[in-house]
Write a protein that holds these residues in place. Structure first.
Motif, PDB file in Angstrom:
ATOM      1  N   LYS A 195       0.837  -1.199   0.000  1.00  0.00           N
ATOM      2  CA  LYS A 195       0.000   0.000   0.000  1.00  0.00           C
ATOM      3  C   LYS A 195       0.873   1.251   0.000  1.00  0.00           C
ATOM      4  O   LYS A 195       1.825   1.361   0.760  1.00  0.00           O
ATOM      5  CB  LYS A 195      -0.910   0.005   1.236  1.00  0.00           C
ATOM      6  CG  LYS A 195      -1.934   1.107   1.200  1.00  0.00           C
ATOM      7  CD  LYS A 195      -2.971   0.937   2.297  1.00  0.00           C
ATOM      8  CE  LYS A 195      -3.922   2.105   2.220  1.00  0.00           C
ATOM      9  NZ  LYS A 195      -5.290   1.757   2.307  1.00  0.00           N
ATOM     10  N   GLY A 196       0.548   2.173  -0.879  1.00  0.00           N
ATOM     11  CA  GLY A 196       1.295   3.420  -1.001  1.00  0.00           C
ATOM     12  C   GLY A 196       2.383   3.390  -2.051  1.00  0.00           C
ATOM     13  O   GLY A 196       2.965   4.420  -2.375  1.00  0.00           O
ATOM     14  N   THR A 197       2.652   2.194  -2.605  1.00  0.00           N
ATOM     15  CA  THR A 197       3.694   2.092  -3.645  1.00  0.00           C
ATOM     16  C   THR A 197       3.078   1.863  -5.029  1.00  0.00           C
ATOM     17  O   THR A 197       3.804   1.644  -5.997  1.00  0.00           O
ATOM     18  CB  THR A 197       4.673   0.947  -3.335  1.00  0.00           C
ATOM     19  OG1 THR A 197       3.977  -0.314  -3.403  1.00  0.00           O
ATOM     20  CG2 THR A 197       5.296   1.110  -1.964  1.00  0.00           C
ATOM     21  N   GLU A 198       1.754   1.889  -5.119  1.00  0.00           N
ATOM     22  CA  GLU A 198       1.106   1.682  -6.410  1.00  0.00           C
ATOM     23  C   GLU A 198       1.465   2.822  -7.372  1.00  0.00           C
ATOM     24  O   GLU A 198       1.747   3.936  -6.952  1.00  0.00           O
ATOM     25  CB  GLU A 198      -0.427   1.608  -6.268  1.00  0.00           C
ATOM     26  CG  GLU A 198      -0.921   0.491  -5.365  1.00  0.00           C
ATOM     27  CD  GLU A 198      -1.108   0.969  -3.922  1.00  0.00           C
ATOM     28  OE1 GLU A 198      -0.502   2.006  -3.556  1.00  0.00           O
ATOM     29  OE2 GLU A 198      -1.840   0.299  -3.174  1.00  0.00           O
ATOM     30  N   ASN A 199       1.430   2.512  -8.667  1.00  0.00           N
ATOM     31  CA  ASN A 199       1.711   3.505  -9.719  1.00  0.00           C
ATOM     32  C   ASN A 199       0.476   3.644 -10.601  1.00  0.00           C
ATOM     33  O   ASN A 199       0.187   2.778 -11.433  1.00  0.00           O
ATOM     34  CB  ASN A 199       2.917   3.069 -10.551  1.00  0.00           C
ATOM     35  CG  ASN A 199       3.326   4.113 -11.578  1.00  0.00           C
ATOM     36  OD1 ASN A 199       2.621   5.087 -11.822  1.00  0.00           O
ATOM     37  ND2 ASN A 199       4.477   3.917 -12.207  1.00  0.00           N
ATOM     38  N   GLN A 200      -0.249   4.731 -10.390  1.00  0.00           N
ATOM     39  CA  GLN A 200      -1.498   4.934 -11.131  1.00  0.00           C
ATOM     40  C   GLN A 200      -1.264   5.326 -12.597  1.00  0.00           C
ATOM     41  O   GLN A 200      -2.197   5.362 -13.388  1.00  0.00           O
ATOM     42  CB  GLN A 200      -2.340   6.014 -10.453  1.00  0.00           C
ATOM     43  CG  GLN A 200      -2.686   5.714  -9.009  1.00  0.00           C
ATOM     44  CD  GLN A 200      -3.473   4.425  -8.848  1.00  0.00           C
ATOM     45  OE1 GLN A 200      -4.322   4.092  -9.681  1.00  0.00           O
ATOM     46  NE2 GLN A 200      -3.183   3.683  -7.785  1.00  0.00           N
ATOM     47  N   ASP A 201      -0.017   5.615 -12.979  1.00  0.00           N
ATOM     48  CA  ASP A 201       0.278   6.069 -14.336  1.00  0.00           C
ATOM     49  C   ASP A 201       0.403   4.930 -15.347  1.00  0.00           C
ATOM     50  O   ASP A 201       0.465   5.173 -16.548  1.00  0.00           O
ATOM     51  CB  ASP A 201       1.572   6.888 -14.358  1.00  0.00           C
ATOM     52  CG  ASP A 201       1.437   8.194 -13.588  1.00  0.00           C
ATOM     53  OD1 ASP A 201       0.310   8.724 -13.528  1.00  0.00           O
ATOM     54  OD2 ASP A 201       2.452   8.661 -13.048  1.00  0.00           O
ATOM     55  N   ILE A 202       0.506   3.693 -14.854  1.00  0.00           N
ATOM     56  CA  ILE A 202       0.616   2.553 -15.771  1.00  0.00           C
ATOM     57  C   ILE A 202      -0.464   1.525 -15.448  1.00  0.00           C
ATOM     58  O   ILE A 202      -0.926   1.420 -14.298  1.00  0.00           O
ATOM     59  CB  ILE A 202       2.020   1.898 -15.717  1.00  0.00           C
ATOM     60  CG1 ILE A 202       2.369   1.442 -14.312  1.00  0.00           C
ATOM     61  CG2 ILE A 202       3.079   2.862 -16.238  1.00  0.00           C
ATOM     62  CD1 ILE A 202       3.694   0.695 -14.222  1.00  0.00           C
ATOM     63  N   SER A 203      -0.860   0.742 -16.433  1.00  0.00           N
ATOM     64  CA  SER A 203      -1.968  -0.210 -16.277  1.00  0.00           C
ATOM     65  C   SER A 203      -1.636  -1.338 -15.315  1.00  0.00           C
ATOM     66  O   SER A 203      -2.526  -1.965 -14.750  1.00  0.00           O
ATOM     67  CB  SER A 203      -2.361  -0.781 -17.640  1.00  0.00           C
ATOM     68  OG  SER A 203      -1.256  -1.452 -18.234  1.00  0.00           O
ATOM     69  N   THR A 204      -0.329  -1.615 -15.138  1.00  0.00           N
ATOM     70  CA  THR A 204       0.100  -2.705 -14.245  1.00  0.00           C
ATOM     71  C   THR A 204       0.497  -2.183 -12.868  1.00  0.00           C
ATOM     72  O   THR A 204       1.164  -2.894 -12.098  1.00  0.00           O
ATOM     73  CB  THR A 204       1.301  -3.448 -14.866  1.00  0.00           C
ATOM     74  OG1 THR A 204       2.375  -2.520 -15.049  1.00  0.00           O
ATOM     75  CG2 THR A 204       0.935  -4.058 -16.208  1.00  0.00           C
ATOM     76  N   GLY A 205       0.113  -0.967 -12.553  1.00  0.00           N
ATOM     77  CA  GLY A 205       0.654  -0.278 -11.376  1.00  0.00           C
ATOM     78  C   GLY A 205       0.237  -0.815 -10.034  1.00  0.00           C
ATOM     79  O   GLY A 205       0.799  -0.397  -9.016  1.00  0.00           O
ATOM     80  N   GLU A 206      -0.721  -1.735  -9.987  1.00  0.00           N
ATOM     81  CA  GLU A 206      -1.141  -2.288  -8.690  1.00  0.00           C
ATOM     82  C   GLU A 206      -0.378  -3.555  -8.316  1.00  0.00           C
ATOM     83  O   GLU A 206      -0.481  -4.027  -7.185  1.00  0.00           O
ATOM     84  CB  GLU A 206      -2.641  -2.596  -8.717  1.00  0.00           C
ATOM     85  CG  GLU A 206      -3.534  -1.374  -8.775  1.00  0.00           C
ATOM     86  CD  GLU A 206      -5.004  -1.751  -8.711  1.00  0.00           C
ATOM     87  OE1 GLU A 206      -5.600  -1.598  -7.627  1.00  0.00           O
ATOM     88  OE2 GLU A 206      -5.550  -2.237  -9.718  1.00  0.00           O
ATOM     89  N   VAL A 207       0.390  -4.105  -9.290  1.00  0.00           N
ATOM     90  CA  VAL A 207       1.066  -5.376  -9.041  1.00  0.00           C
ATOM     91  C   VAL A 207       2.534  -5.284  -9.452  1.00  0.00           C
ATOM     92  O   VAL A 207       2.954  -4.325 -10.098  1.00  0.00           O
ATOM     93  CB  VAL A 207       0.379  -6.536  -9.807  1.00  0.00           C
ATOM     94  CG1 VAL A 207      -1.056  -6.738  -9.344  1.00  0.00           C
ATOM     95  CG2 VAL A 207       0.450  -6.298 -11.319  1.00  0.00           C
ATOM     96  N   GLU A 208       3.297  -6.301  -9.066  1.00  0.00           N
ATOM     97  CA  GLU A 208       4.661  -6.461  -9.521  1.00  0.00           C
ATOM     98  C   GLU A 208       4.962  -7.951  -9.618  1.00  0.00           C
ATOM     99  O   GLU A 208       4.197  -8.788  -9.105  1.00  0.00           O
ATOM    100  CB  GLU A 208       5.644  -5.769  -8.575  1.00  0.00           C
ATOM    101  CG  GLU A 208       5.618  -6.303  -7.155  1.00  0.00           C
ATOM    102  CD  GLU A 208       6.415  -5.423  -6.191  1.00  0.00           C
ATOM    103  OE1 GLU A 208       6.750  -4.294  -6.560  1.00  0.00           O
ATOM    104  OE2 GLU A 208       6.675  -5.880  -5.051  1.00  0.00           O
TER     105      GLU A 208
END
Length: 596
Positions: A82-95
């Motif tokens: 939580k807090g490290t998500e990237n809303q600028d890319i479609s894959t930003g919720e996962v790694e």
């Protein structure tokens, strides 16, 4: 499963958590957090963040690998903290938590970075174009180009146009720009020419009985490059229609352009169809150019008569007028609060552009009368101020700038001044596309250098004067059924209704010094075809490069071209033009006569 990837780098999301995946792509950038190493993996589709722990046996390998190396990674999809998500890319919720890595191709040290979108010198970008094209902005521009071409092709087919391909090796033609010549090995001393446009061929397609033709045509012109024109080659949507008048072509093409810019224009406003039609002369008078930017609300007025009157004592201008100059005026709105350096900077800019300066008048209201202010105000009496403000629709809040020069130069520079002032005052709405047709071009003009009569546009166009009256009419007063489609100050397309009558063609070319024999020799194929029954026909050729440049919001055409030549017509990537062997020269039966 494909051995390189189970998903692309834009697909993964929360639904894929706890799944093992295989990704392949370029190492976009790395971030070393000591015990953790983060890698952004990039492919054509997008970016996925991958992470590897220092206890993983592949950690050292990934730590040392250079940016832009190509790798495949296998790993587990996990949800980002939580807090490290990237809303600028479609894959930003996962790694992807990396289990293993396979290096597919190592990259050398880069001559320019891909990450960061920094500006780099154009020669480096063109020499390493394959790297430049990996940058997100460039990649997006080229994808846009592909989509624009697909859209245009589909719409043309929907509207019953047939797609044909015309020859690339053809005969040299005397009209237009300089040809690219190709020596013939089998016919020593003779040359093919690369087509400047499929002009004659597309007319012959109509003469052959086809009703609507188009192609995405490559065109070749040996001319200098500009920001909005590629040296060497360009692509155009070439089209022709039979049994049409000018308005029929407008009706056919306007909805296509409206829908094209609506779809790819980044939600900018577009003026509705029908697009306004402006005559060539009106465009020159009001805007100082035949490709007006209608987003600019400023207009130009001819004030030569007022300056020549006894109410004005500005002798510098009056003496120039006696020598044939005219005076153009541009009203700059709401400039009464501008400091003196605003005007000084414009004057300095004009001098940098080659002019002697930029005279101006400002105003103030005294006892309900407008009084002139500024360096030249003392030369204008009350009547002159009244006349000039009425003509230019100027108020006490405005200023009027003046251009005095010979006719052609005055038109041209006043158009440049109009655009400069509008940009300085932020009057141009960057959030809209404004189309118009410029029509009624003159058929002929006097060449500035030779003073001889020449074609001002396309020599195969139909004059607006009847065959019977053509010879009796002043050639400089003859208009043609020629038209340009203009948007935001760029000519997107030129077109015309064609002259389909051979005898009329001879008359038209005779005006510029071609005998009937000359025309039959230079345009033998065209004259022959027209002599066996030709329908009235016309068309146009919108430039793909400029269309994409406008849609992408770029000011340089090389930003939307896959592998462009540089300003000097050189391909820095492939090393063209290049020397060839003596044997190749010998086979072509030619000798080189190089200038020392």
């Amino acid at each position: 499963m494909n051995k390189y990837r189970s998903h692309n780098c834009s697909e993964l999301n929360i639904k894929n958590v706890n799944k093992t995946v295989l990704l392949s792509g370029w190492v976009h950038r790395k971030r070393d957090h000591g015990n953790l190493l983060f890698v952004d993996l990039r492919d054509h589709f997008g970016i996925t963040q991958c992470v590897i722990e220092n206890k993983n046996k592949f950690f050292n390998l990934l730590e040392k690998i250079r940016p832009e190396s190509v790798i495949s990674v296998e790993g587990l999809v996990v949800k980002r903290q939580k807090g490290t998500e990237n809303q600028d890319i479609s894959t930003g919720e996962v790694e992807v938590s990396i289990k293993s890595i396979n290096v597919l191709s190592e990259a050398k040290d880069l001559p320019m970075p891909v990450f960061g979108e920094q500006d780099y010198p154009e020669d480096i970008r063109l020499k390493y174009r394959f790297i430049d094209l990996r940058r997100n902005e460039m990649h997006t521009n080229i994808i846009l180009r592909s989509k624009v071409i697909s859209f245009l092709r589909n719409r043309m087919i929907e509207q019953n146009f047939l797609e044909f391909q015309t020859p690339i090796l053809t005969a040299s033609s005397p009209e237009g720009a300089r040809d690219f010549l190709v020596p013939s090995r089998t016919h020593p001393g003779k040359f093919y020419a690369l087509p400047q446009a499929p002009q004659q061929f597309k007319q012959m397609i109509m003469i052959s009985g086809f009703d609507k033709y188009f192609q995405i045509a490559p065109c070749f012109r040996d001319e200098d490059g500009r920001a909005d024109r590629s040296p060497g080659e360009h692509y155009q949507l070439d089209l022709e229609m039979s049994f049409v008048e000018q308005q029929d072509i407008f009706n056919e093409m306007e909805p296509i352009f409206f829908d094209l810019f609506k779809k790819f224009g980044k939600n900018k406003n577009i003026n509705n169809v029908p697009f306004p039609k402006i005559s060539y002369q009106e465009s020159m008078d009001r805007f100082g150019t035949d490709k007006p930017d209608l987003r600019n609300p400023l207009e130009i007025k001819d004030v030569t008569e007022i300056i020549s009157s006894e109410n004005v004592k500005f002798e510098i201008f009056k003496n120039l007028i006696k020598k044939g100059s005219i005076v153009k005026a541009i009203t700059a709105t709401s400039t009464n609060t501008k400091p003196r350096n605003f005007f000084d900077n414009l004057n300095n800019w004009a001098q940098d552009e080659g002019a002697k300066g930029l005279a101006y008048l400002s105003f103030e209201n005294k006892s309900d009368k407008l009084i002139g202010k500024g360096p030249i105000a003392k030369f204008f009496n009350e009547e002159a101020i009244k006349n000039i403000t009425n003509l230019c629709k100027a108020t006490e809040k405005d200023s009027i700038f003046f251009v005095c020069d010979l006719k052609d130069q005055a038109y041209k520079f006043s158009g440049i001044v109009r655009q400069k002032i509008a940009k300085e005052l932020n009057l141009i709405n960057e959030n809209e596309f404004k189309f118009c047709w410029v029509v009624d071009f003159p058929m002929f003009h006097l060449d500035e250098q030779s003073g001889k009569l020449d074609f001002s546009h396309n020599p195969f166009s139909m004059p607006q004067t009847s065959f019977e009256n053509f010879s009796k009419t002043d050639p400089l007063k003859i208009k043609a059924f020629q038209y340009d489609l203009v948007c935001n100050g760029y000519e997107l397309s030129s077109g015309a209704i064609r002259n389909h009558l051979p005898e009329y063609m001879f008359k038209v070319f005779e005006k510029v010094g071609y005998s009937k024999k000359d025309v039959e020799q230079k345009f033998s194929g065209m004259i022959k075809a027209l002599s066996f029954g030709a329908p009235p026909h016309g068309g146009m050729a919108p430039g793909i490069d400029r269309i994409v440049m406008l849609l992408a919001g770029k000011e340089n055409i090389r930003e939307v071209t896959l592998f462009p030549l540089n300003q000097n017509g050189q391909d820095l990537l492939m090393g063209a033009p290049s020397a060839v062997s003596d044997n190749q020269i010998k086979e072509l039966s030619i000798k080189l006569n190089l200038k020392k």
